[in-house]
Motif scaffolding. Structure first.
Motif, PDB file in Angstrom:
ATOM      1  N   ARG A  13       0.819  -1.221   0.000  1.00 55.12           N
ATOM      2  CA  ARG A  13       0.000   0.000   0.000  1.00 55.12           C
ATOM      3  C   ARG A  13       0.850   1.268   0.000  1.00 55.12           C
ATOM      4  NH1 ARG A  13      -1.758   3.533   3.651  1.00 55.12           N
ATOM      5  NH2 ARG A  13      -0.792   2.445   5.389  1.00 55.12           N
ATOM      6  N   THR A  14       1.960   1.267   0.727  1.00 60.23           N
ATOM      7  CA  THR A  14       2.781   2.480   0.835  1.00 60.23           C
ATOM      8  C   THR A  14       3.651   2.721  -0.389  1.00 60.23           C
ATOM      9  OG1 THR A  14       4.522   1.246   1.965  1.00 60.23           O
ATOM     10  CG2 THR A  14       2.876   2.342   3.346  1.00 60.23           C
ATOM     11  N   ARG A  15       3.872   1.695  -1.197  1.00 63.82           N
ATOM     12  CA  ARG A  15       4.773   1.824  -2.347  1.00 63.82           C
ATOM     13  C   ARG A  15       4.073   1.718  -3.695  1.00 63.82           C
ATOM     14  NH1 ARG A  15       7.197  -1.773   1.324  1.00 63.82           N
ATOM     15  NH2 ARG A  15       8.815  -0.684   2.489  1.00 63.82           N
ATOM     16  N   PHE A  16       2.795   1.403  -3.694  1.00 63.42           N
ATOM     17  CA  PHE A  16       2.080   1.135  -4.939  1.00 63.42           C
ATOM     18  C   PHE A  16       2.081   2.337  -5.887  1.00 63.42           C
ATOM     19  CE2 PHE A  16      -1.835   0.958  -7.473  1.00 63.42           C
ATOM     20  CZ  PHE A  16      -1.612  -0.237  -8.130  1.00 63.42           C
ATOM     21  N   THR A  17       1.754   3.514  -5.366  1.00 64.92           N
ATOM     22  CA  THR A  17       1.670   4.714  -6.206  1.00 64.92           C
ATOM     23  C   THR A  17       3.025   5.048  -6.816  1.00 64.92           C
ATOM     24  OG1 THR A  17      -0.081   5.542  -4.780  1.00 64.92           O
ATOM     25  CG2 THR A  17       0.952   7.122  -6.255  1.00 64.92           C
ATOM     26  N   ALA A  18       4.075   4.966  -6.023  1.00 70.47           N
ATOM     27  CA  ALA A  18       5.413   5.269  -6.530  1.00 70.47           C
ATOM     28  C   ALA A  18       5.853   4.251  -7.577  1.00 70.47           C
ATOM     29  CB  ALA A  18       6.416   5.317  -5.386  1.00 70.47           C
ATOM     30  N   ALA A  19       5.529   2.978  -7.359  1.00 74.35           N
ATOM     31  CA  ALA A  19       5.907   1.947  -8.326  1.00 74.35           C
ATOM     32  C   ALA A  19       5.180   2.146  -9.654  1.00 74.35           C
ATOM     33  CB  ALA A  19       5.605   0.559  -7.759  1.00 74.35           C
ATOM     34  N   ILE A  20       3.892   2.438  -9.597  1.00 76.85           N
ATOM     35  CA  ILE A  20       3.121   2.672 -10.819  1.00 76.85           C
ATOM     36  C   ILE A  20       3.614   3.934 -11.537  1.00 76.85           C
ATOM     37  CG2 ILE A  20       0.809   3.224 -11.710  1.00 76.85           C
ATOM     38  CD1 ILE A  20       1.272   0.255 -10.978  1.00 76.85           C
ATOM     39  N   ALA A  21       3.883   4.989 -10.772  1.00 76.59           N
ATOM     40  CA  ALA A  21       4.397   6.232 -11.376  1.00 76.59           C
ATOM     41  C   ALA A  21       5.750   5.989 -12.023  1.00 76.59           C
ATOM     42  CB  ALA A  21       4.497   7.322 -10.314  1.00 76.59           C
ATOM     43  N   TYR A  22       6.590   5.197 -11.376  1.00 77.59           N
ATOM     44  CA  TYR A  22       7.919   4.925 -11.932  1.00 77.59           C
ATOM     45  C   TYR A  22       7.820   4.121 -13.225  1.00 77.59           C
ATOM     46  CZ  TYR A  22      12.721   3.414 -12.395  1.00 77.59           C
ATOM     47  OH  TYR A  22      13.978   3.168 -12.887  1.00 77.59           O
ATOM     48  N   PHE A  23       7.059   3.032 -13.189  1.00 76.33           N
ATOM     49  CA  PHE A  23       6.936   2.205 -14.394  1.00 76.33           C
ATOM     50  C   PHE A  23       6.212   2.943 -15.520  1.00 76.33           C
ATOM     51  CE2 PHE A  23       7.354  -1.503 -11.398  1.00 76.33           C
ATOM     52  CZ  PHE A  23       8.644  -1.803 -11.796  1.00 76.33           C
ATOM     53  N   GLY A  24       5.202   3.734 -15.159  1.00 71.68           N
ATOM     54  CA  GLY A  24       4.493   4.513 -16.180  1.00 71.68           C
ATOM     55  C   GLY A  24       5.373   5.569 -16.811  1.00 71.68           C
ATOM     56  N   SER A  25       6.162   6.254 -15.992  1.00 71.91           N
ATOM     57  CA  SER A  25       7.044   7.279 -16.551  1.00 71.91           C
ATOM     58  C   SER A  25       8.195   6.650 -17.328  1.00 71.91           C
ATOM     59  CB  SER A  25       7.581   8.194 -15.445  1.00 71.91           C
ATOM     60  OG  SER A  25       8.340   7.464 -14.520  1.00 71.91           O
ATOM     61  N   MET A  26       8.613   5.444 -16.944  1.00 73.73           N
ATOM     62  CA  MET A  26       9.649   4.763 -17.703  1.00 73.73           C
ATOM     63  C   MET A  26       9.140   4.405 -19.099  1.00 73.73           C
ATOM     64  SD  MET A  26      11.993   1.409 -16.732  1.00 73.73           S
ATOM     65  CE  MET A  26      11.189   1.314 -15.188  1.00 73.73           C
ATOM     66  N   ALA A  27       7.933   3.870 -19.161  1.00 70.68           N
ATOM     67  CA  ALA A  27       7.334   3.547 -20.459  1.00 70.68           C
ATOM     68  C   ALA A  27       7.091   4.821 -21.267  1.00 70.68           C
ATOM     69  CB  ALA A  27       6.035   2.781 -20.261  1.00 70.68           C
ATOM     70  N   GLY A  28       6.621   5.871 -20.591  1.00 73.32           N
ATOM     71  CA  GLY A  28       6.395   7.140 -21.276  1.00 73.32           C
ATOM     72  C   GLY A  28       7.681   7.763 -21.789  1.00 73.32           C
TER      73      GLY A  28
END
Length: 78
Positions: A13-28
């Motif tokens: 729960r504490t890391r989910f948003t950061a992980a999604i933001a990181y992977f999304g920005s990496m793909a972007g």
């Protein structure tokens, strides 16, 4: 720790948003650099990647996210 446990911790729960933001920005970033070839958008997404990476890493250090929040609110009063 092992890869299976790391992935389980990544979507805590504490890391989910950061992980999604990181992977999304990496793909972007890859999409902007290769397909669109936009330097400004690529640079912006690299900065988002850096911020998400720092936020994710700070989730492993006690009180680090609170320190980042208070420092950011002091430096960037909105």
């Amino acid at each position: 720790m092992g890869p299976r446990r790391q992935i389980a911790n990544m979507f805590d729960r504490t890391r989910f948003t950061a992980a999604i933001a990181y992977f999304g920005s990496m793909a972007g970033t890859l999409f902007a650099a290769i397909s669109i070839q936009s330097t400004l958008l690529t640079l912006l997404l690299v900065i988002v990647q850096l911020c998400a990476s720092v936020w994710y890493g700070s989730s492993y250090i006690p009180f680090a996210q609170g320190l980042i929040k208070s420092t950011a609110s002091t430096l960037l009063p909105l």
